[in-house]
Design an enzyme around this catalytic site. Sequence first.
Site, short mmCIF file in Angstrom:
data_model
loop_
_atom_site.label_atom_id
_atom_site.label_comp_id
_atom_site.label_asym_id
_atom_site.label_seq_id
_atom_site.Cartn_x
_atom_site.Cartn_y
_atom_site.Cartn_z
N ASP B 25 192.95 78.08 121.50
CA ASP B 25 192.85 78.61 122.86
C ASP B 25 194.28 78.96 123.27
OD1 ASP B 25 192.66 79.11 125.54
OD2 ASP B 25 191.79 77.16 126.09
N LYS B 86 201.12 85.45 128.26
CA LYS B 86 199.80 86.07 128.09
C LYS B 86 199.59 87.23 129.06
CE LYS B 86 194.94 84.59 127.73
NZ LYS B 86 194.08 83.40 127.81
N GLU B 186 186.55 83.85 125.56
CA GLU B 186 186.66 82.47 126.06
C GLU B 186 185.33 81.92 126.59
OE1 GLU B 186 189.99 82.87 128.70
OE2 GLU B 186 191.38 83.11 127.03
N ASP B 208 185.12 79.49 135.14
CA ASP B 208 186.41 79.06 134.59
C ASP B 208 187.48 79.11 135.67
OD1 ASP B 208 188.80 78.74 133.26
OD2 ASP B 208 188.36 80.14 131.65
#
Lengths: 107, 622
Positions: B25, B86, B186, B208
Amino acid sequence: MAIHLSDIAASRVQHFLENRGKGIGLRLGVKTTGCSGLAYVIEFVDELQEDDEVFETKGVKVVVDKKSLVFLDGTEVDFAKVGLNEGFQFKNPNAKDACGCGESFTV
Amino acid sequence: MALLQISEPGESSAPHQRRLAVGIDLGTTNSLVASVRSGEAICLPDERGRSLLPSVVHYDGNQVLVGYEARALQAVDPLNTIASVKRLMGRGQEDVTRLANVVPHEFVAAEASTVPRIRTAGGDFSAVEISGEILKCLAQRAEQSLGGGPEGVVITVPAYFDDAQRQATRDAARFAGLNLFRLLNEPTAAAVAYGLDQDADGLIAVYDLGGGTFDISILRLNKGVFEVLATGGDSSLGGDDMDHALGEWIVEQAGFSDIDAVLARKILIAARSAKEQLSHGDSATISIDHAQPWQAEIERAQFSDLIEPLVRKTLSACRRALRDAGIDKQEIAEVVMVGGSTRVPLVQTMVGDFFGRKPMCELDPDQVVALGASIQADILAGNKPDSDMLLLDVLPLSLGIETMGGLCEKIIERNTAIPVARAQEFTTFKDGQTAMSIHVVQGERELVSDCRSLARFELRGFPPMVAGAARIRVTYQVDADGLMSVTAEETTSGVAADIVVKPSYGLTDQEIETMLRASMDHAREDIEARMLREQQVEARRVIEAIDAALVQDGEALLSESELSAIRLKRNELEERLESAGSDELKQLIKAVEQVSETYVARRMNASVRQALAGKQIDEVDV
């Protein structure tokens, strides 16, 4: 003829079986591959084969086929941590020589 | 002595050929690596038992530090310490310039390459290389934990990641020397971690809520296959906002004034710690050690009141995603909780009330994505017997091609499950045309100028033919990782050209959402614009055809007055081409066609006469 599990190995096997949600026990065996002749097999068991022997040790059903049992009799299986790695180890009185990695052995 | 793991029945491998595989992840704030050992997915911890690795990289010229050590240097050496890389993945110079006000880093002005690089004491690095360092660090941990390097990895990416961002993630894996089995969305990974792929078919919502971002994904499980129906969220909403809300309450209660950076930091740390305590207990003590020391109790109910508006905001994003997927919230079979902030009891209650069912939060919400990735990696490495689990993802935005008039013709519609290949045939617009420019665009709008340009290439060298005779087959192919290749082939001659799309810049989830919303907000005007463009293209075609015909035989076939009548209507059309609306253009085109009717008929007769001239009736093929 017998195979033993250490306390920690037995509790890890029980944990893994529970986590997997199915399976009747732990299969131990040998097969003829590897750099030193024979290699250990450690698997979950879903169904018994005809020539399987079943030992009950510390609440775990240990399944060994008759052919493998010759090479595994008296073995103790332990669970160890080395650095970040962890896993099952075979302490096998029948093994005369093991390859450097310990994944295979000769009798 | 080897450390062995329990295999599935009959799946024992030969020594030294164990098929080690890990799931990673690669997160904005933290990253994790997980693996399936003896049938159980676990996150692999470091020497100190910590499974999280802060996604922070520090370069000082001699060495590269990753994780906690790098994060510790963030305050003292911000320019050489890179966090949240990211957010830069797959971004071009333009996007990064926009972020320049937000991040402290100095970007190297790129000329030859379009990939922006961050200047540090250790050299200039791209987002791909920086992410690659994080991956290397996790791979090393995996190697030590598994007793060997992984044969392959599965890396997770947000469901909204576009082609450029996915490609950048792939490149980072290559940079780290990892064999990437595939990228996995994800939310899909989270659903796999809960074993939902083994369940009955149904709809799953993945909620999330991380430190700084919120994502909601609606998945459909159909015969063991996951499809992402819709995604939504807020790229600047998360647990940090809860800390701020509580921080403001502290400032108000304590009556602090003149808050400097040090005090602000202390307040936020105290707020975060109170938030964490309130996840387990009914009250928490907040104490601030300052020139004016302050201490107070806060009840869970008080904290809940403070953060309720934030949670409410996430629920309206959920509502939008449901609407986007075209489903009702009662249809959702399971709700999966991901991200540390879902530990907050109010979040669990409100999400539970919203969907009318208890959300799944038994697994560690920080680890659940990595765990799912490792399960997928284990299957891909071939450690599971007769496993038929194939995970499907969907395209976040439609992929189209530019046609005459700057219109976007969609070849693959958004939310199509990938991998997918679709082909469409096009033809030439002009007589004798031997080349065609292919412009690949992404987006929902009708005009190319409102969509995002992905690539442009040319198909050249096919034989000249009359307009409309060439058959150009354009194939769009998107692989399982969401990467795209485009082929164009003129089928009568076999001339072909292709391109692999590695777009130079990316889009944020917010931009995707904006693009989606824009396509709905502008639906009517887009259709009108499309109709207008179509009429304009048609008008130009009519004018060209008339002009070409008149040059050829206008004077031979038409009287002076007929000729001027046609010219008059043609000129009227040309004059109004840019300014008229689509209805008016349609009328004008019709007028030209009507006035030319007899001319067209005469031309037809003339060409028939020419073809038949000097032939006996039985010589003519009918």
